[in-house]
Design a protein around this motif. Structure first.
Motif, short mmCIF file in Angstrom:
data_model
loop_
_atom_site.label_atom_id
_atom_site.label_comp_id
_atom_site.label_asym_id
_atom_site.label_seq_id
_atom_site.Cartn_x
_atom_site.Cartn_y
_atom_site.Cartn_z
N ASP A 152 0.83 -1.20 0.00
CA ASP A 152 0.00 0.00 0.00
C ASP A 152 0.87 1.26 0.00
OD1 ASP A 152 -2.72 1.38 0.48
OD2 ASP A 152 -1.52 2.11 2.16
N GLU A 155 2.43 1.63 -3.43
CA GLU A 155 1.45 2.08 -4.43
C GLU A 155 1.11 3.56 -4.25
OE1 GLU A 155 -1.27 -1.44 -6.12
OE2 GLU A 155 -1.72 -0.93 -4.03
N ARG A 156 0.98 4.00 -3.01
CA ARG A 156 0.71 5.42 -2.77
C ARG A 156 1.87 6.28 -3.27
NH1 ARG A 156 -3.47 6.63 1.20
NH2 ARG A 156 -4.43 4.69 1.92
N ALA A 158 3.98 5.40 -5.67
CA ALA A 158 3.98 5.32 -7.13
C ALA A 158 2.92 6.23 -7.73
CB ALA A 158 3.75 3.88 -7.58
N SER A 159 1.79 6.37 -7.05
CA SER A 159 0.74 7.25 -7.56
C SER A 159 1.18 8.71 -7.57
CB SER A 159 -0.54 7.10 -6.73
OG SER A 159 -0.36 7.65 -5.42
N LEU A 160 2.22 9.01 -6.78
CA LEU A 160 2.82 10.35 -6.78
C LEU A 160 4.01 10.44 -7.72
CD1 LEU A 160 2.84 10.99 -2.91
CD2 LEU A 160 1.20 11.90 -4.57
N ARG A 226 2.11 -3.76 -10.97
CA ARG A 226 1.08 -2.93 -10.31
C ARG A 226 1.58 -1.51 -10.08
NH1 ARG A 226 -0.99 -6.18 -5.11
NH2 ARG A 226 -1.93 -4.14 -4.72
N ALA A 230 0.39 2.12 -11.49
CA ALA A 230 0.05 3.23 -10.59
C ALA A 230 0.77 4.51 -10.96
CB ALA A 230 0.36 2.83 -9.14
N LEU A 231 1.95 4.39 -11.56
CA LEU A 231 2.71 5.57 -11.97
C LEU A 231 1.95 6.42 -12.99
CD1 LEU A 231 6.29 4.05 -12.45
CD2 LEU A 231 5.66 5.79 -10.78
N TRP A 232 1.21 5.75 -13.83
CA TRP A 232 0.57 6.45 -14.95
C TRP A 232 -0.93 6.58 -14.75
CZ3 TRP A 232 4.92 8.05 -16.52
CH2 TRP A 232 6.02 7.21 -16.58
#
Length: 232
Positions: A152, A155-156, A158-160, A226, A230-232
């Motif tokens: 988690d 992923e958080r 990577a989302s940034l 995954r 999340a990066l994109w």
């Protein structure tokens, strides 16, 4: 947090020392008021003569330095350049701590930054420093919970657009059942740093290998996929 003007900071000793920084335990308290007393960590980056920056270029590629004199000094690795680098790494870790805290990632609460020192939350269990995940053993259910929390956090990040860059069980703390990510100065922007994807992949391998060796059914390559998504 103790924010009273009457608060006094008292040094309690060294928690951890490394090639680049030393973490000190500090008590911030109002004398005579037991309700306003807290423990903090002061992470102090070493000065130019004592700090090792040899690995830094892998993580700092793509970072910009506004001051042209500082940029030239960094390139030459002069004494001024090493001093600039220490301040930049402290500021980089502070900026990352603030950003990740606001994004809900399990990191120490950032308190303040002053030059080459960062003040942050002390992660403890029953008054003692929380153990590193590398030193912990758990049931299959506990391992699954720890792994899910690490994923988690990844992923958080990577989302940034970010990757830890040096993630391993040695910079993950276990505060009771809560996993906390530490040591963040080398966090990279995957979209800017040419080493970003490689570092992200290495984080996945390190995490997958550790949990896999403890019997958890995990797939580092699936995790990497995954995170790329999340990066994109």
């Amino acid at each position: 947090m103790v924010t009273a003007d009457a608060a006094v900071d008292t040094e309690l000793g060294v928690l951890k020392s490394g090639k680049e920084a030393v973490c000190h335990l500090l008590r911030r308290a109002v004398p005579g008021d037991p309700d306003r007393d807290s423990l903090l960590v002061a992470k102090r980056y070493l000065d130019a003569d004592r700090r090792d920056f040899q690995r830094s270029t892998v993580y700092t590629e793509g970072r910009r330095t506004r001051n042209s004199r500082d940029a030239r000094a960094l390139a030459r690795r002069s004494s001024h350049g090493r001093a600039v680098a220490a301040g930049q790494w402290a500021q980089a870790e502070w900026d990352t701590l603030v950003r990740l805290w606001q994004a809900g990632v399990g990191v120490p609460y950032p308190v303040q930054v002053d030059g080459t020192e960062i003040l942050m939350e002390y992660i403890a269990v029953d008054g003692e420093a929380a153990p590193r995940l590398a030193d912990c053993r758990g049931t299959s259910e506990e391992l699954r919970s720890w792994y899910d929390q690490v994923v988690d956090a990844m992923e958080r990040m990577a989302s940034l657009g970010l990757a830890h860059g040096d993630l391993s069980p040695f910079n993950l703390l276990l505060a009771g059942s809560r996993v906390v990510v530490i040591d963040l100065p080398q966090v990279v922007d995957v979209t800017v740093n040419p080493n970003g994807m490689e570092l992200l992949h290495r984080d996945c391998r390190n995490v997958g290998d550790w949990f896999g060796r403890r019997g958890l059914d995990v797939d580092a390559e699936e995790l990497f996929g995954r995170l790329v998504a999340a990066l994109w």
